[in-house]
Design an enzyme around this catalytic site. Structure first.
Site, PDB file in Angstrom:
ATOM      1  N   TYR A 155       0.853  -1.202   0.000  1.00 61.45           N
ATOM      2  CA  TYR A 155       0.000   0.000   0.000  1.00 61.45           C
ATOM      3  C   TYR A 155       0.888   1.252   0.000  1.00 61.45           C
ATOM      4  O   TYR A 155       0.475   2.317  -0.467  1.00 61.45           O
ATOM      5  CB  TYR A 155      -0.968  -0.021   1.178  1.00 61.45           C
ATOM      6  N   LYS A 162      -3.644   8.279   3.297  1.00 56.73           N
ATOM      7  CA  LYS A 162      -4.967   7.984   3.880  1.00 56.73           C
ATOM      8  C   LYS A 162      -5.004   8.357   5.367  1.00 56.73           C
ATOM      9  O   LYS A 162      -6.042   8.793   5.872  1.00 56.73           O
ATOM     10  CB  LYS A 162      -5.324   6.509   3.692  1.00 56.73           C
TER      11      LYS A 162
HETATM   12  P1  NAD Z   1     -11.665   4.156  -9.215  1.00 50.61           P
HETATM   13  O1  NAD Z   1     -10.498   4.036 -10.127  1.00 50.61           O
HETATM   14  O2  NAD Z   1     -12.946   3.608  -9.670  1.00 50.61           O
HETATM   15  O3  NAD Z   1     -11.876   5.673  -8.752  1.00 50.61           O
HETATM   16  C1  NAD Z   1     -10.784   6.546  -8.521  1.00 50.61           C
HETATM   17  C2  NAD Z   1     -11.229   7.896  -8.998  1.00 50.61           C
HETATM   18  O4  NAD Z   1     -10.246   8.891  -8.688  1.00 50.61           O
HETATM   19  C3  NAD Z   1     -11.453   7.944 -10.506  1.00 50.61           C
HETATM   20  O5  NAD Z   1     -12.782   8.309 -10.794  1.00 50.61           O
HETATM   21  C4  NAD Z   1     -10.485   9.008 -10.980  1.00 50.61           C
HETATM   22  O6  NAD Z   1     -10.981   9.768 -12.063  1.00 50.61           O
HETATM   23  C5  NAD Z   1     -10.377   9.856  -9.719  1.00 50.61           C
HETATM   24  N1  NAD Z   1      -9.252  10.784  -9.783  1.00 50.61           N
HETATM   25  C6  NAD Z   1      -7.930  10.500  -9.867  1.00 50.61           C
HETATM   26  N2  NAD Z   1      -7.232  11.637 -10.023  1.00 50.61           N
HETATM   27  C7  NAD Z   1      -8.131  12.652 -10.025  1.00 50.61           C
HETATM   28  C8  NAD Z   1      -8.039  14.062 -10.176  1.00 50.61           C
HETATM   29  N3  NAD Z   1      -6.866  14.688 -10.366  1.00 50.61           N
HETATM   30  N4  NAD Z   1      -9.180  14.802 -10.120  1.00 50.61           N
HETATM   31  C9  NAD Z   1     -10.379  14.205  -9.940  1.00 50.61           C
HETATM   32  N5  NAD Z   1     -10.535  12.887  -9.825  1.00 50.61           N
HETATM   33  C10 NAD Z   1      -9.422  12.110  -9.869  1.00 50.61           C
HETATM   34  O7  NAD Z   1     -11.201   3.423  -7.868  1.00 50.61           O
HETATM   35  P2  NAD Z   1     -11.901   3.274  -6.425  1.00 50.61           P
HETATM   36  O8  NAD Z   1     -11.203   2.122  -5.806  1.00 50.61           O
HETATM   37  O9  NAD Z   1     -13.378   3.265  -6.549  1.00 50.61           O
HETATM   38  O10 NAD Z   1     -11.393   4.568  -5.666  1.00 50.61           O
HETATM   39  C11 NAD Z   1     -12.251   5.465  -4.991  1.00 50.61           C
HETATM   40  C12 NAD Z   1     -11.685   5.794  -3.617  1.00 50.61           C
HETATM   41  O11 NAD Z   1     -11.787   4.626  -2.805  1.00 50.61           O
HETATM   42  C13 NAD Z   1     -10.200   6.182  -3.609  1.00 50.61           C
HETATM   43  O12 NAD Z   1     -10.024   7.217  -2.660  1.00 50.61           O
HETATM   44  C14 NAD Z   1      -9.534   4.919  -3.117  1.00 50.61           C
HETATM   45  O13 NAD Z   1      -8.284   5.157  -2.500  1.00 50.61           O
HETATM   46  C15 NAD Z   1     -10.562   4.454  -2.119  1.00 50.61           C
HETATM   47  N6  NAD Z   1     -10.465   3.067  -1.681  1.00 50.61           N
HETATM   48  C16 NAD Z   1     -10.406   2.062  -2.595  1.00 50.61           C
HETATM   49  C17 NAD Z   1     -10.320   0.757  -2.150  1.00 50.61           C
HETATM   50  C18 NAD Z   1     -10.246  -0.371  -3.125  1.00 50.61           C
HETATM   51  O14 NAD Z   1      -9.868  -1.478  -2.714  1.00 50.61           O
HETATM   52  N7  NAD Z   1     -10.611  -0.186  -4.383  1.00 50.61           N
HETATM   53  C19 NAD Z   1     -10.307   0.462  -0.774  1.00 50.61           C
HETATM   54  C20 NAD Z   1     -10.389   1.512   0.126  1.00 50.61           C
HETATM   55  C21 NAD Z   1     -10.448   2.827  -0.335  1.00 50.61           C
END
Ligand code: NAD
Length: 254
Positions: A155, A162
């Site tokens: 990570y 985070k």
């Molecule tokens: P995802 O790829 O579907 O979404 C990530 C989003 O971040 C995308 O829509 C992308 O366009 C956006 N993004 C990146 N750079 C950007 C910028 N400069 N301006 C605006 N938007 C921007 O992936 P996800 O996993 O759904 O991620 C959503 C959130 O959930 C993130 O914060 C991620 O860290 C968090 N998260 C994900 C997981 C997992 O396992 N997937 C677990 C815990 C937390």
């Protein structure tokens, strides 16, 4: 069960139908909310548009938080069209690949700053812009991961980012409490998304976490969405500032 009828919300972070933000947008809509959705850029738009149509979003706007003025333009449109906002979901994260794929001590200052700006400081910017629109109170929700609490293999840089995000939520919740504005970190279990594919050996991480999760199963974006919809209601007020875990109990295990 969860009633968001008459509420208006902004969802930032849909990359495609499998995004955590997409699961949340569907749940917000199912609870009766009207939504504004954003897309990163023209390249991303065709993947986000079906979700915007599915949830009948009347506002569908470009938003790259790194592009000067774009986030402000989103809030200007919301002000002009709605004049108020009841909740927002910040579900965005980014770290340069070379900084994410090395140990934290090796991450560059520039990569660290970029990851912090996009993944953490943008939440505070959204809170500041939402504030005048939340005269009747509101909910600010961001998405975090257990790598903020403990070292999770691979990570890397996103761990400290985070952790900073969760601390920012606590401080924003305290700053805005007097105005009836709540803030939450929704810490979810691993989900196979575009962003997650940037984490080295993510499939192995999912297997490891599944094995350590009491119910033996991972969380779905539908389950995360339902919890996010609850956090958008006033009933969640007493939890403001908290990290709310949507991980089937993974974080409770040793
Ligand atoms: P995802 O790829 O579907 O979404 C990530 C989003 O971040 C995308 O829509 C992308 O366009 C956006 N993004 C990146 N750079 C950007 C910028 N400069 N301006 C605006 N938007 C921007 O992936 P996800 O996993 O759904 O991620 C959503 C959130 O959930 C993130 O914060 C991620 O860290 C968090 N998260 C994900 C997981 C997992 O396992 N997937 C677990 C815990 C937390």
């Amino acid at each position: 069960m969860i009633d968001l009828k008459g509420k208006r919300g902004l969802v930032v972070g849909v990359a495609n139908g499998a995004s955590i933000a997409a699961g949340c947008a569907r749940a917000f809509r199912a609870a009766g909310a009207e939504l504004a959705l954003t897309f990163l850029n023209e390249k991303a738009r065709p993947w986000v548009e079906p979700v915007a149509q599915e949830v009948g979003a009347p506002l569908f706007l470009p938003c790259d938080v790194r592009e000067p003025g774009q986030l402000e333009a989103v809030f200007d449109r919301i002000t002009a069209e709605w004049g108020r906002l009841d909740f927002l979901l910040h579900a965005i994260a980014f770290a340069p690949r070379e900084d994410l794929h090395t140990s934290v001590v090796n991450a560059s200052a520039e990569g660290f700053a970029t990851a912090m700006d996009i993944s953490c400081h943008s939440f505070l910017r959204m809170a500041r812009l939402a504030r005048p629109l939340m005269q009747a109170g509101g909910s600010l929700i961001t998405v975090s991961f257990y790598g903020a609490d403990r070292v999770v293999e691979n990570y890397n840089l996103m761990g400290p980012v985070k952790a900073a995000l969760e601390a920012s939520v606590r401080y924003a919740a305290a700053d805005l409490a007097g105005e009836g504005i709540r803030a939450f970190s929704l810490s979810t279990g691993p989900v196979k998304t575009r962003a997650a594919s940037g984490i080295d050996r993510f499939d192995a991480l999912m297997d490891k976490i599944r094995a350590r999760t009491p119910a033996g199963k991972l969380v779905s974006i539908e389950e995360i969405g339902t919890l996010a919809a609850f956090l958008a209601t006033e009933a969640a007020s007493p939890m403001s500032g908290s990290v709310v875990y949507a991980d089937n109990g993974f974080h409770t295990t040793a």
